[in-house]
Write a protein that holds these residues in place. Sequence first.
Motif, PDB file in Angstrom:
ATOM      1  N   TYR A  72     -45.773   2.737 -20.191  1.00 14.71           N
ATOM      2  CA  TYR A  72     -44.144   2.889 -18.677  1.00 14.71           C
ATOM      3  C   TYR A  72     -44.501   0.763 -18.933  1.00 14.71           C
ATOM      4  CZ  TYR A  72     -46.116   7.303 -17.785  1.00 14.71           C
ATOM      5  OH  TYR A  72     -46.172   8.367 -17.290  1.00 14.71           O
ATOM      6  N   VAL A 100     -49.981   5.004 -23.048  1.00 19.12           N
ATOM      7  CA  VAL A 100     -50.703   5.738 -22.571  1.00 19.12           C
ATOM      8  C   VAL A 100     -50.543   6.797 -23.513  1.00 19.12           C
ATOM      9  CG1 VAL A 100     -50.024   7.099 -20.818  1.00 19.12           C
ATOM     10  CG2 VAL A 100     -49.853   4.868 -20.323  1.00 19.12           C
ATOM     11  N   PRO A 151     -60.754  13.640 -18.630  1.00 17.64           N
ATOM     12  CA  PRO A 151     -60.783  12.796 -18.213  1.00 17.64           C
ATOM     13  C   PRO A 151     -59.345  11.919 -17.003  1.00 17.64           C
ATOM     14  CG  PRO A 151     -61.233  11.429 -19.915  1.00 17.64           C
ATOM     15  CD  PRO A 151     -60.894  12.064 -19.754  1.00 17.64           C
ATOM     16  N   SER A 152     -59.514  11.838 -15.908  1.00 20.18           N
ATOM     17  CA  SER A 152     -58.317  11.701 -15.384  1.00 20.18           C
ATOM     18  C   SER A 152     -57.651   9.929 -16.307  1.00 20.18           C
ATOM     19  CB  SER A 152     -58.394  10.540 -13.854  1.00 20.18           C
ATOM     20  OG  SER A 152     -57.906  10.435 -13.059  1.00 20.18           O
ATOM     21  N   GLY A 153     -55.988   9.540 -16.054  1.00 12.91           N
ATOM     22  CA  GLY A 153     -55.540   8.915 -16.804  1.00 12.91           C
ATOM     23  C   GLY A 153     -55.591   8.879 -18.072  1.00 12.91           C
ATOM     24  N   SER A 154     -56.021   9.915 -18.920  1.00 14.97           N
ATOM     25  CA  SER A 154     -56.214  10.403 -20.326  1.00 14.97           C
ATOM     26  C   SER A 154     -54.563  10.459 -20.400  1.00 14.97           C
ATOM     27  CB  SER A 154     -56.733  11.091 -20.362  1.00 14.97           C
ATOM     28  OG  SER A 154     -56.517  12.283 -20.057  1.00 14.97           O
ATOM     29  N   GLY A 155     -53.344  10.517 -19.566  1.00 12.39           N
ATOM     30  CA  GLY A 155     -52.109  10.838 -20.645  1.00 12.39           C
ATOM     31  C   GLY A 155     -51.959  12.507 -20.808  1.00 12.39           C
ATOM     32  N   LYS A 156     -52.609  13.686 -19.246  1.00  9.65           N
ATOM     33  CA  LYS A 156     -52.421  14.594 -19.716  1.00  9.65           C
ATOM     34  C   LYS A 156     -50.611  15.017 -19.468  1.00  9.65           C
ATOM     35  CE  LYS A 156     -55.983  15.679 -17.534  1.00  9.65           C
ATOM     36  NZ  LYS A 156     -56.415  14.501 -16.739  1.00  9.65           N
ATOM     37  N   THR A 157     -51.220  14.524 -18.237  1.00  6.35           N
ATOM     38  CA  THR A 157     -49.896  14.683 -16.960  1.00  6.35           C
ATOM     39  C   THR A 157     -48.640  13.807 -17.880  1.00  6.35           C
ATOM     40  OG1 THR A 157     -51.061  14.546 -14.510  1.00  6.35           O
ATOM     41  CG2 THR A 157     -48.607  13.970 -14.707  1.00  6.35           C
ATOM     42  N   THR A 158     -48.602  12.768 -18.128  1.00  6.81           N
ATOM     43  CA  THR A 158     -47.744  11.740 -18.833  1.00  6.81           C
ATOM     44  C   THR A 158     -46.883  12.830 -20.246  1.00  6.81           C
ATOM     45  OG1 THR A 158     -48.682   9.676 -18.400  1.00  6.81           O
ATOM     46  CG2 THR A 158     -47.262  10.172 -19.678  1.00  6.81           C
ATOM     47  N   GLU A 196     -39.736  11.763 -18.090  1.00  6.59           N
ATOM     48  CA  GLU A 196     -40.480  10.759 -18.556  1.00  6.59           C
ATOM     49  C   GLU A 196     -39.907  10.953 -20.632  1.00  6.59           C
ATOM     50  OE1 GLU A 196     -41.329   8.261 -17.251  1.00  6.59           O
ATOM     51  OE2 GLU A 196     -42.194   9.119 -15.924  1.00  6.59           O
ATOM     52  N   GLU A 214     -53.047  21.316 -13.493  1.00  7.21           N
ATOM     53  CA  GLU A 214     -53.867  21.457 -12.847  1.00  7.21           C
ATOM     54  C   GLU A 214     -53.524  22.130 -11.385  1.00  7.21           C
ATOM     55  OE1 GLU A 214     -56.414  17.571 -11.360  1.00  7.21           O
ATOM     56  OE2 GLU A 214     -55.380  16.700 -13.308  1.00  7.21           O
ATOM     57  N   HIS A 233     -58.744  19.015 -15.426  1.00 10.98           N
ATOM     58  CA  HIS A 233     -59.692  17.898 -16.061  1.00 10.98           C
ATOM     59  C   HIS A 233     -61.370  19.004 -15.369  1.00 10.98           C
ATOM     60  CE1 HIS A 233     -59.318  15.190 -12.486  1.00 10.98           C
ATOM     61  NE2 HIS A 233     -59.431  16.395 -12.211  1.00 10.98           N
TER      62      HIS A 233
HETATM   63  N1  ATP Z   1     -45.257   6.392 -13.393  1.00 14.81           N
HETATM   64  C1  ATP Z   1     -46.017   5.363 -14.550  1.00 14.81           C
HETATM   65  N2  ATP Z   1     -45.730   4.087 -14.218  1.00 14.81           N
HETATM   66  C2  ATP Z   1     -47.047   3.028 -15.173  1.00 14.81           C
HETATM   67  N3  ATP Z   1     -47.955   3.867 -15.183  1.00 14.81           N
HETATM   68  C3  ATP Z   1     -48.269   5.504 -14.951  1.00 14.81           C
HETATM   69  C4  ATP Z   1     -46.953   5.784 -14.485  1.00 14.81           C
HETATM   70  N4  ATP Z   1     -48.045   7.579 -14.638  1.00 14.81           N
HETATM   71  C5  ATP Z   1     -48.449   7.564 -15.383  1.00 14.81           C
HETATM   72  N5  ATP Z   1     -49.034   5.989 -15.264  1.00 14.81           N
HETATM   73  C6  ATP Z   1     -50.698   5.533 -15.976  1.00 14.81           C
HETATM   74  O1  ATP Z   1     -50.382   6.507 -17.141  1.00 14.81           O
HETATM   75  C7  ATP Z   1     -52.335   6.634 -17.780  1.00 14.81           C
HETATM   76  C8  ATP Z   1     -51.621   7.872 -17.971  1.00 14.81           C
HETATM   77  O2  ATP Z   1     -51.628   8.606 -16.871  1.00 14.81           O
HETATM   78  P1  ATP Z   1     -51.525  10.401 -16.714  1.00 14.81           P
HETATM   79  O3  ATP Z   1     -51.217  10.086 -15.399  1.00 14.81           O
HETATM   80  O4  ATP Z   1     -50.866  10.732 -17.728  1.00 14.81           O
HETATM   81  O5  ATP Z   1     -53.113  10.766 -16.499  1.00 14.81           O
HETATM   82  P2  ATP Z   1     -53.906  12.424 -16.576  1.00 14.81           P
HETATM   83  O6  ATP Z   1     -54.465  12.567 -17.770  1.00 14.81           O
HETATM   84  O7  ATP Z   1     -52.778  12.858 -16.027  1.00 14.81           O
HETATM   85  O8  ATP Z   1     -54.768  11.940 -15.104  1.00 14.81           O
HETATM   86  P3  ATP Z   1     -55.304  13.062 -13.818  1.00 14.81           P
HETATM   87  O9  ATP Z   1     -56.161  14.008 -14.613  1.00 14.81           O
HETATM   88  O10 ATP Z   1     -55.987  11.936 -13.230  1.00 14.81           O
HETATM   89  O11 ATP Z   1     -53.793  13.321 -13.342  1.00 14.81           O
HETATM   90  C9  ATP Z   1     -52.662   6.201 -16.366  1.00 14.81           C
HETATM   91  O12 ATP Z   1     -53.171   4.846 -16.833  1.00 14.81           O
HETATM   92  C10 ATP Z   1     -52.014   5.404 -15.459  1.00 14.81           C
HETATM   93  O13 ATP Z   1     -52.216   4.875 -14.965  1.00 14.81           O
END
Ligand code: ATP
Lengths: 371, 411
Positions: free
Chosen positions: A25, A31, A50-57, A66, A172, A205
């Motif tokens: 990002y 990420v 876990p949270s922040g591991s990049g799944k949503t990305t 994205e 989720e 998660h």
């Molecule tokens: N729009 C954005 N701009 C900058 N950083 C981002 C953005 N979206 C996500 N991130 C970063 O990318 C990393 C992965 O985010 P992501 O949302 O993919 O996590 P996740 O696995 O879906 O977590 P969760 O289970 O909490 O939803 C995180 O460290 C987050 O801070």
Amino acid sequence: MGNPDLAAAQKAEAFVVFDRVQKSYDGETLVVKDLNLSLPKGEFLTMLGPSGSGKTTCLMMLAGFETATHGEILLDGRPINNIPPHKRGIGMVFQNYALFPHMTVAENLSFPLEVRGLGRAAREEKITRALDMVKMGAFANRRPAQLSGGQQQRIALARALVFQPELVLMDEPLGALDKQLREHMQFEITRLAHDLGITTVYVTHDQTEALTMSDRVAVFNDGVIQQLAPPAELYEKPQNSFVAQFIGENNTLEGVVAEMGDGTCVVRLDDGGLIDAVPVNVTRVGERTRVSIRPERVEMNAARLQPGAHTLKAVVREFIYMGDIFRTRLSVAGNDEFIIKTRNAPDALRLEPGAEIDIGWLPQDCRALDA
Amino acid sequence: MAEILTTADGRPLKAALQAAQARAKRRAFWLVAPLLLFVLLTFVAPIGQMLVRSAHNDGFSAHMPRLTAWFAANPGAADDAAWEALALDLQDSAVAKTSGIVGTRVNYELSGTRSLFTSTARKAKDFAPPYREALLKADKDWDDPALWGVMRQVSQAYSGNFFLAAADLARDADGTIVQVPEDRRVYVNLFVKTFVLAGVITLTCLILAYPVAHLLATLPMRWSNLLMILVLLPFWTSLLVRTTSWMVLLQQQGVINNMMVAAGIIGEDGRIAMMYNQTGTIIAMTHILLPFMILPLYSVMKTIPPSYARAARSLGATSWTTFRRIYLPQTLPGIGAGSLLVFILAVGYYITPALVGGASGQLISNLIAFHMQDSLNWSLAAALAAILLALVLVLYWLYDRLIGIDNLKLG
Ligand SMILES: Nc1ncnc2c1ncn2[C@@H]1O[C@H](COP(=O)(O)OP(=O)(O)OP(=O)(O)O)[C@@H](O)[C@H]1O
Ligand SMILES: [Mg+2]
């Protein structure tokens, strides 16, 4: 991916392919680091991590919100990096449902059909069918705000399915529901996905959810897939310490590889005790390792162990009666959080705190992983 | 079980509850009492007074009691009794120095009559019967039937004449309502112009504010805070300073014209008049009222999660369809609130049009001010203001009917 031809053939057959995908990002941290993943048609794949591991990305890249910083994503053999989101034909269920608040349930479902130019009669038929599918036929004229969380969730599901996409992404979707409703919806979602033959990428998660629903689970950590395997394999044959820790309950003991055999090894624990294990991430004698044993695979009855198997001394710290099972906390080789679970069978032993026992396990249940 | 419930000390429960609540209510009342008093004194009372003044003017009836009584008793043309009443009233008013007030009141309806009253009053102490001749000797204009018609009208303290005047209407000598001559019709056109200009200003504000509010709501915190400060900056600057800086920019010898001449876009003699006309009013007022549009829009947009737009896109909508069918409808409460706010403020705006509006950029409030300060026809000013108030209320009612007032989000 030893055989490049085979890999290419798999890729051609796969419905969704992530090919060496990276995402950043901010231009400073990755990420998603080197994601390779391919889904055949009709598969139910769960991304767990876990949270922040990049799944949503990953989902957002697939849905088109994205762009991948590097690498390619293929949908049905075509690269989608340059296809705008509305042309990808991917159904999506958002974590907060994202039902349009100014439209009724029927209008919400009608929206994807209208933008596809369907006539009124065709729309109404599809809407009715989709609502019946999630058993919400009576709620067509309600606004989203007038529905409970579980009902909204079902409408969101119906909306994502009403235009018959071949691929559905769910981020989720059950996060906000209570346990009972969640279990019910887990069942409904898997049933629908299988009945309709939809390819599904599901993010959660909650590991129980991942294990019960999926054909395969991709465990994410730190932007990398740690293991991609069917649920049973994931639970029974974790490939590294992270997966072993993350999926289910797990006991770990640390030590050094003392002997390497053919498919087995002996590990010398830090307090000197010896145990049998399957070498997974260790290759040579002298390497540090962390061994992992599931609480329900620990054996207290020496008669059931293999002859010559190593055992360890353990001191009972706590005995918890949980109804169907007993949960006993032990001190083993310097680890005070060693848990064993025993079924509440008529002959099951009820251990008193302070008792000293010998424990052991079948070598194949104990895996020597990375330290 | 029909027994009356009582408290521990035997009082009926209902009475005890009421007593307990009454105490709380009394306390609450005393807390809001200062505000209530303030509102009554500074808002309800002046508006009420204005409304009364718009329909009530006793400038004639209070100082010409005999003639007023005669008008009330006799419907026909002036007889000797009427002339006598007039003469005696004028004598009294000369002593009390009120002939100017009377003259002014008549003058509102028939211009050029003020001096008739003041000059005749100066000679009034010598009047003796027959009064008609005496008066005609003082000034033969007293014989004018139109004058008598007007005097009959203004002898009624309560009348709709000021509202008629505010609508470019008048009563002729026999009391029928007619339009005033073409060259004196100003108010209706000015009302129309005020509403049209306010509409244009509202629209330009909306067009300019919508993207800004969207940016404010979606930019990362660091940038949106900076932008917010820029939006609010005008609020912290004096209105006069802002308006005069527009004057510096817009005049024919001003910054913009100079730059365009320097850049060769227009010639030296082709300087554009952007000020002292409607253009100036629109530009300056759009700028001044912009925050009132941005803030309600922003507060609504802030609450719309981006997942709605994403959901729409994933369902197959183009970005335009997504905007039109998903985003725009959800911002309607903000659009409504901002538009209503800007429109109502614009309709009553005074300082800016007065400074940059010139002759053609004047709004109705400038004319109201004129009647308050220069012509001193407060009743007409009050009637104009009452009409403005009524029109705004109608607008508010329409808004409620069309969009619903509970859909209004002011922040
Ligand atoms: N729009 C954005 N701009 C900058 N950083 C981002 C953005 N979206 C996500 N991130 C970063 O990318 C990393 C992965 O985010 P992501 O949302 O993919 O996590 P996740 O696995 O879906 O977590 P969760 O289970 O909490 O939803 C995180 O460290 C987050 O801070
Ligand atoms: Mg997420």
